[in-house]
Scaffold this motif. Structure first.
Motif, PDB file in Angstrom:
ATOM      1  N   LYS A   1      27.193   0.759   0.901  1.00 49.96           N
ATOM      2  CA  LYS A   1      27.152   1.779   1.870  1.00 49.96           C
ATOM      3  C   LYS A   1      27.195   1.539   3.162  1.00 49.96           C
ATOM      4  CE  LYS A   1      23.944   5.141  -0.889  1.00 49.96           C
ATOM      5  NZ  LYS A   1      22.793   5.589  -0.995  1.00 49.96           N
TER       6      LYS A   1
ATOM      7  N   SER B   1       9.809   2.572  -5.008  1.00 46.35           N
ATOM      8  CA  SER B   1       9.140   3.531  -6.117  1.00 46.35           C
ATOM      9  C   SER B   1       9.433   3.008  -7.640  1.00 46.35           C
ATOM     10  CB  SER B   1      10.195   4.874  -5.797  1.00 46.35           C
ATOM     11  OG  SER B   1      11.230   4.786  -6.229  1.00 46.35           O
TER      12      SER B   1
ATOM     13  N   ALA C   1      20.557   2.100   8.149  1.00 47.02           N
ATOM     14  CA  ALA C   1      19.719   3.193   7.128  1.00 47.02           C
ATOM     15  C   ALA C   1      19.947   2.916   5.872  1.00 47.02           C
ATOM     16  CB  ALA C   1      20.490   4.666   7.709  1.00 47.02           C
ATOM     17  N   PRO C   2      20.822   2.551   5.253  1.00 47.02           N
ATOM     18  CA  PRO C   2      21.244   2.439   3.859  1.00 47.02           C
ATOM     19  C   PRO C   2      20.061   1.270   3.288  1.00 47.02           C
ATOM     20  CG  PRO C   2      23.561   2.404   4.661  1.00 47.02           C
ATOM     21  CD  PRO C   2      22.437   2.301   5.827  1.00 47.02           C
TER      22      PRO C   2
ATOM     23  N   GLY D   1       0.870  -1.316  -0.052  1.00 47.73           N
ATOM     24  CA  GLY D   1       0.075  -0.003   0.050  1.00 47.73           C
ATOM     25  C   GLY D   1       0.782   1.227   0.071  1.00 47.73           C
ATOM     26  N   LYS D   2       2.334   0.986   0.327  1.00 49.20           N
ATOM     27  CA  LYS D   2       3.081   2.255   0.382  1.00 49.20           C
ATOM     28  C   LYS D   2       2.687   3.350   1.223  1.00 49.20           C
ATOM     29  CE  LYS D   2       4.582   1.669  -4.482  1.00 49.20           C
ATOM     30  NZ  LYS D   2       4.489   2.158  -5.895  1.00 49.20           N
ATOM     31  N   THR D   3       1.919   3.032   2.330  1.00 53.22           N
ATOM     32  CA  THR D   3       1.633   4.118   3.204  1.00 53.22           C
ATOM     33  C   THR D   3       2.140   3.751   4.572  1.00 53.22           C
ATOM     34  OG1 THR D   3      -0.325   2.477   3.564  1.00 53.22           O
ATOM     35  CG2 THR D   3      -1.018   4.622   2.437  1.00 53.22           C
TER      36      THR D   3
ATOM     37  N   LYS E   1      13.763   1.830  -0.506  1.00 51.85           N
ATOM     38  CA  LYS E   1      12.575   2.536  -0.955  1.00 51.85           C
ATOM     39  C   LYS E   1      12.686   2.994  -2.405  1.00 51.85           C
ATOM     40  CE  LYS E   1      11.359   5.108   3.414  1.00 51.85           C
ATOM     41  NZ  LYS E   1      12.030   5.986   4.252  1.00 51.85           N
ATOM     42  N   THR E   2      13.807   2.946  -3.098  1.00 55.10           N
ATOM     43  CA  THR E   2      14.178   3.075  -4.304  1.00 55.10           C
ATOM     44  C   THR E   2      13.253   2.099  -5.194  1.00 55.10           C
ATOM     45  OG1 THR E   2      16.199   2.163  -4.623  1.00 55.10           O
ATOM     46  CG2 THR E   2      16.351   4.600  -3.937  1.00 55.10           C
TER      47      THR E   2
ATOM     48  N   ASP F   1      17.002   3.141   3.080  1.00 57.09           N
ATOM     49  CA  ASP F   1      16.844   4.073   1.954  1.00 57.09           C
ATOM     50  C   ASP F   1      16.781   3.391   0.582  1.00 57.09           C
ATOM     51  OD1 ASP F   1      17.350   5.788   3.998  1.00 57.09           O
ATOM     52  OD2 ASP F   1      19.566   6.330   3.737  1.00 57.09           O
TER      53      ASP F   1
ATOM     54  N   SER G   1      22.700   3.103  12.430  1.00 55.56           N
ATOM     55  CA  SER G   1      23.518   3.728  11.386  1.00 55.56           C
ATOM     56  C   SER G   1      23.600   2.820  10.163  1.00 55.56           C
ATOM     57  CB  SER G   1      24.910   4.123  11.812  1.00 55.56           C
ATOM     58  OG  SER G   1      24.844   4.780  13.116  1.00 55.56           O
TER      59      SER G   1
END
Lengths: 432, 298
Positions: free
Chosen positions: A421, A406, A395-396, A252-254, A402-403, A399, A392
């Protein structure tokens, strides 16, 4: 933190000013190794916690129960850890007793010499009352225990009974628990649900799901002997699980807490959420029409933990023994049950799960008893070593995932970018 | 004049120095000292609690190799261009319109300025609702026009549009007022002369208004540069500390914040902060050059 803008001097000062938080603090502490020996005065017992961190009635009762020295409680808003660190560096007004958040504890373990090892003040007698994996989070590698657990955040599957039933899925909690046992079964249900009801996507946000799957494992990104293991199968499995939800188009990307999530919970387009016990409060406040239609089932593939905090005693405490008596009293199973009734602070002591406050049925969940789901979950959470640099390094992965979500990158390309990373960050922190 | 006489003269001004001292004392404590200690910190490793360790140029070496830093730098410059250009153009247009408006001028002035004094965090939350995918206003408008809805805060370009829209909205009014002040300083005779010569509105704007406004434009450009390169709150509230999808909302200041307060890597954060400082200096110098030279060549 807000930066001043558009004034020449202001802009100039802002560059410096943003750093003042770190820099000013830094210099006052000087270059010493950090063990402050200056004791607080014995006339008062100071205690810090964040808003909503402790139950109100438990707090009032504890203050009344220990008149000498009098407990002086301060509620510290904003970034709690940052304020605690600043105070440590300042060297004065350090509280005797302080709360420590679950997400900060790993990074504070290397600073164990600023806290009293609770085993030296008699914690051995009570540690067995608390969930073992939670105590382990506050235990250093050489066995010092710096905090007594306040609460934990076991996860469960929250779902809309009516939406499930309309799509021909099992709707009774027992039947859901039986059928949605694994992620594969959960995704299958998601595909079936989408076929019947195209607006209802079972996975609220696939990148959130990733953290759940990582939390279900016994290893994270860095191993106990300080090696980077974020490129190994257990992380890749979590990654692939998340990506699978995306490719099946049931994502649902929410992200939880977003306006879409809140509206979707209410309108039935976010028919399920997997989250910690405290998420119940968020769902209840978002939902206006569907109250009574929500149910709880175990997390597919087993529970994970999100959140949960500790009470610790600093080395500055004038009377560590007395301070320990206070936190032992506050966090007794009876008081933990009271804190749950006060503010949904989920107990870290299994004995509290049998108390009447937790056995109560919840109308919002159609009369289901939430502890029947969360209780067993809390006891079954796997023990995973969490390195001070875990966040820490993680985190990558978030991130890059998410790409993929999308559509900007393929799963494999994003994975290798995330690993390289993360490795660079780990290396900088001295991880092999 | 003897040396003692000179010293005497300096000391005779002590009352004036005393009167000025509050600024210098405050500046030394809250401006100069943090700045100097940041420079020192940039050459050290420090996790916020343990002893500091001097590491030479390590932080800068890591910074240059860190892909996230370059990404943040690119984002910052792109966001700066995407927000500053529309802001200043819109502000100029509005200022000229306000100048010629006859009625309710003060009402408009206040209305335009209100966004600038509203809480940034509250507005960022409000804007993230506006741009939210399923229930957002922007998508509702698109749907009603028959255009498919967009995942604004889940797409790299969407994040940039959302953030720069918010910056434009916030700063247009402020710059409008500055331009308006500039406009009112232009002598009326010049406009009358233009009218007599038969110049139209467009010709008047480009031949009189714009050249006369040059110093004011320089001021707003410099201020926007300084502010724009320090964008922080908008992306932090709208897409979180990670900077959103593909880190496309990760600005340099957000990157700095993450290094210092989430990763507890204060030395590295100080190095990033110095790079922001260098960046601001560079851009300000460029702006200054472009606008001043044009002014002199005229």
């Amino acid at each position: 933190m807000e930066l001043s803008r558009r004034t020449l001097l202001g802009g100039f000062a802002a560059v410096a000013g943003t750093m003042a938080g770190g820099a000013l603090v830094g210099c006052s502490s000087g270059m010493d190794a950090g063990t402050t020996t200056k004791k607080n005065a014995a006339t008062e017992l100071t205690m810090w916690c964040w808003p909503g961190g402790l139950g109100k009635s438990v707090l009032d009762d504890t203050i009344a129960h220990f008149p000498d020295p009098k407990i002086k409680y301060s509620e510290i808003g904003g970034d709690f850890k940052q304020k605690l660190v600043t105070t440590f560096n300042g060297g004065t007004s350090i509280p005797d007793i302080t709360g420590l958040k679950g997400e900060d504890i790993a990074s504070l373990l290397p600073q164990a010499d600023r806290f009293v090892d609770l085993k030296t003040v008699g914690a051995d007698a009570v540690l067995g009352d608390y969930l073992e994996w939670k105590v382990k989070q506050a235990t250093t590698l050489d066995g010092k225990v710096i905090g007594l657990p306040i609460d934990v955040g076991p996860t469960a599957l929250y779902y809309r009974e009516d939406v499930f039933a309309a799509a021909g899925l099992p709707s009774d909690p027992a039947a859901v628990a039986e059928q949605l046992k694994t992620w594969d079964a959960f995704f299958e249900a998601g595909v079936q649900l989408k076929a019947k009801n195209p607006k209802a996507l079972l996975v609220w946000d696939a990148t959130d799901l990733y953290d759940m799957v990582v939390g279900q494992g016994t290893e994270r990104y860095i191993s106990q002997d300080n090696k980077f293991i974020g490129d190994q199968d257990h992380i890749r499995k979590a990654w692939d699980t998340s990506v699978k939800a995306m490719t099946l188009k049931i994502d649902g990307k929410t992200p939880s807490g977003s306006p879409d999530w809140n509206a979707g919970l209410d309108q039935g387009t976010v028919p399920a959420h997997i989250g910690a016990a405290w998420v119940a409060l968020d769902i209840k406040s978002a939902v206006k029409t569907g109250a009574g239609k929500w149910r709880l089932a175990p997390t597919p593939s087993g529970p994970a933990n999100f959140g949960g905090s500790f009470l610790a005693i600093t080395k500055n405490a004038a009377d560590p023994q007395k301070a320990f008596d206070v936190i032992k009293y506050m966090l007794s199973p009876d008081n933990e049950a009271k804190a749950f009734a006060d503010a949904q602070i989920f107990p870290s002591t299994p004995a509290a799960y049998d108390k009447p406050q937790l056995k109560a049925a919840d109308k919002f969940f159609g009369g289901q008893v939430p502890i029947d789901v969360f209780g067993p979950a809390a006891k079954a959470i796997p023990v995973a070593y969490q390195s001070p640099y875990d966040d820490s390094v993680a985190a990558p992965f978030h991130d890059e995932l998410k790409t993929v979500q999308s559509g900007a990158k393929t799963s494999d390309a994003a994975w290798s970018a995330a690993v390289s990373k993360a490795k660079a960050i780990a290396k900088r922190q001295g991880v092999q | 004049m003897t040396a003692t006489a000179g010293r005497k003269r300096i000391w005779s001004y002590w009352r004036f120095y005393l009167a000025l001292s509050p600024f210098y004392v405050l500046f030394a404590v809250f401006g100069l000292y943090p700045m100097l200690s940041t420079i020192v910190l940039a050459f050290q490793r420090w996790d916020g609690l343990s002893a500091r360790r001097f590491t030479g140029l390590d932080n800068f070496a890591f910074l240059i190799k860190d892909p996230t830093f370059w990404q943040a730098l690119e984002n910052t410059v792109v966001l700066f261009l995407m927000s500053t250009v529309p802001t200043l153009v819109l502000a100029l247009v509005l200022a000229v319109m306000l100048q010629s408006a006859v009625r309710f001028t003060n009402v408009y002035r206040i209305a335009y300025f209100i966004p600038n004094v509203t809480s940034l965090v509250a507005m960022a939350i409000f804007f993230s609702s506006i741009f939210s995918t399923n229930f957002g206003l922007v998508n509702a408008a698109l749907r009603s026009l028959g255009i498919p809805q967009q995942d604004w805060l889940g797409q790299p370009w969407g994040i940039k549009i959302a953030i720069s829209t918010m910056i434009v909205w916030q700063w247009v009014g402020y710059n409008t007022l500055i331009y308006l002040a500039g406009l009112q300083a232009i002598p009326k005779e010049q406009y009358e002369a233009a009218k007599v010569d038969g110049a139209g509105a467009v010709r008047t704007f480009f031949s009189i208004t714009l050249p006369q406004l040059r110093p004011v434009v320089l001021f707003t450009v410099v201020m926007s540069t300084i502010g724009g390169l320090q964008t922080f709150t908008e992306p932090q509230v709208m897409v979180g500390n990670s900077g959103g999808t593909g880190q496309s909302g990760m600005t340099v200041v957000l990157f700095f914040y993450r290094a210092a307060f989430l990763d507890n890597d204060y030395g590295y954060a100080a190095a990033i902060a110095l790079s922001i400082f260098a960046l601001v200096l560079l851009f300000t110098a460029i702006n200054w050059r472009i606008f001043r030279e044009r002014g002199e060549n005229r």
